[in-house]
Design an enzyme around this catalytic site. Sequence first.
Site, mmCIF file in Angstrom:
data_model
loop_
_atom_site.group_PDB
_atom_site.id
_atom_site.type_symbol
_atom_site.label_atom_id
_atom_site.label_comp_id
_atom_site.label_asym_id
_atom_site.label_seq_id
_atom_site.Cartn_x
_atom_site.Cartn_y
_atom_site.Cartn_z
ATOM 1 N N ASP A 150 -0.035 -2.633 1.433
ATOM 2 C CA ASP A 150 -0.061 -2.027 0.098
ATOM 3 C C ASP A 150 -0.457 -0.556 0.211
ATOM 4 O O ASP A 150 -1.476 -0.235 0.817
ATOM 5 C CB ASP A 150 -1.063 -2.777 -0.782
ATOM 6 C CG ASP A 150 -0.893 -2.483 -2.266
ATOM 7 O OD1 ASP A 150 -0.598 -1.328 -2.617
ATOM 8 O OD2 ASP A 150 -1.058 -3.419 -3.067
ATOM 9 N N HIS A 176 2.883 -4.186 -1.587
ATOM 10 C CA HIS A 176 2.403 -4.159 -2.956
ATOM 11 C C HIS A 176 3.184 -5.114 -3.851
ATOM 12 O O HIS A 176 2.608 -5.765 -4.721
ATOM 13 C CB HIS A 176 2.516 -2.727 -3.494
ATOM 14 C CG HIS A 176 1.953 -2.550 -4.864
ATOM 15 N ND1 HIS A 176 0.607 -2.683 -5.134
ATOM 16 C CD2 HIS A 176 2.551 -2.257 -6.052
ATOM 17 C CE1 HIS A 176 0.393 -2.469 -6.427
ATOM 18 N NE2 HIS A 176 1.561 -2.216 -7.002
ATOM 19 N N ASP A 185 -0.323 -5.633 -9.779
ATOM 20 C CA ASP A 185 -0.255 -4.221 -10.134
ATOM 21 C C ASP A 185 -0.931 -4.020 -11.492
ATOM 22 O O ASP A 185 -2.040 -4.500 -11.696
ATOM 23 C CB ASP A 185 1.209 -3.744 -10.118
ATOM 24 C CG ASP A 185 1.350 -2.240 -10.265
ATOM 25 O OD1 ASP A 185 1.051 -1.518 -9.297
ATOM 26 O OD2 ASP A 185 1.743 -1.782 -11.353
#
Length: 324
Positions: free
Chosen positions: A255, A284, A113
């Site tokens: 994701d 994710h 991320d």
Amino acid sequence: MIEADETFNGTWPFKPHFSEAAGFKQHYVDEGPKGNKGEVILCLHGEPTWGYLYRHMIPGLSAHYRVVVPDHMGFGKSETPQDRDYTLQTHVENLTAFIEDLSLSDITLVIQDWGGPMGAAFAIRHPDKVKRLVVMNTLTGYGGVTPRPERTPWFEWIAKHEEAGTLRGVLGELGTTVLSIMKLLGFENSAAVDRDWLNAYQRPFPDRASCIGGIEFPLDVHYGRFLPFVVEGLKTGNLEKLQAKPAMMAQGLQDRAIWPENAMADFKAIWPDAPITTFDNAGHFIQEDVPQALVSLIHQFMQIHKEGGLRGACASAIKGARQT
């Protein structure tokens, strides 16, 4: 800010440490061989999580390596100063001060991320400090390719609420909505959710002021505020040094924050011969979905690249592997 000694019913059993090198009280864990003699793995989280995201990976990795997991400003057990800018540049400046404070070198960066652009921005400015990169469900920003240009569901949601003037109100309630926000980003492992899990991810956000980090991260992308800092990194002339680092990627295909094809294209543009392992049922937050598989991949990768420069035939041992 979570209390220093909080373990969430033993699910976060790691000794707390703190650095004030970046001008705020920053929490981190530092686990591994006695005397900090092992190779350094530095794990970086994103939004709206904290080091807790790596809780299932720290024990396996720290059996062999020194594992350092900081909480970014405004997240986890770190402070949330109200007089600071919460931009990519500021977070990278904080990271640089933190790394210097701990005298870390020959770092294997594990980035996911927002940890991706943060870690890559650090690496391109300080290539001498970084030995390898493990990239997971993120973008570095230096690949220069976007095969799928439309917004993901996450950034569509950000745009809708920012244009309606409601974003700060909605993201300002992370103390109660964090699970919903994570599902919007692409959280898949609902079986992991229990009271301790909820407490761990909700506790950093007791009020609206504590949510400033979670609010400002996506706005950095929405308004393109991060771009000048990324371009500045390219101007260092160190892209080839970054490309020369051994790298691997683990990608959860469910994701909804970053299109998987964009993440993989960005990675391949920088490291065309490096291995990518995909996980059909991971999202994710891949550390929540397949932590033990990631530990095995990272350990294998680090053993293959013990000296930081082996590629070719050695890399083929993991190149293109596919997990489901």
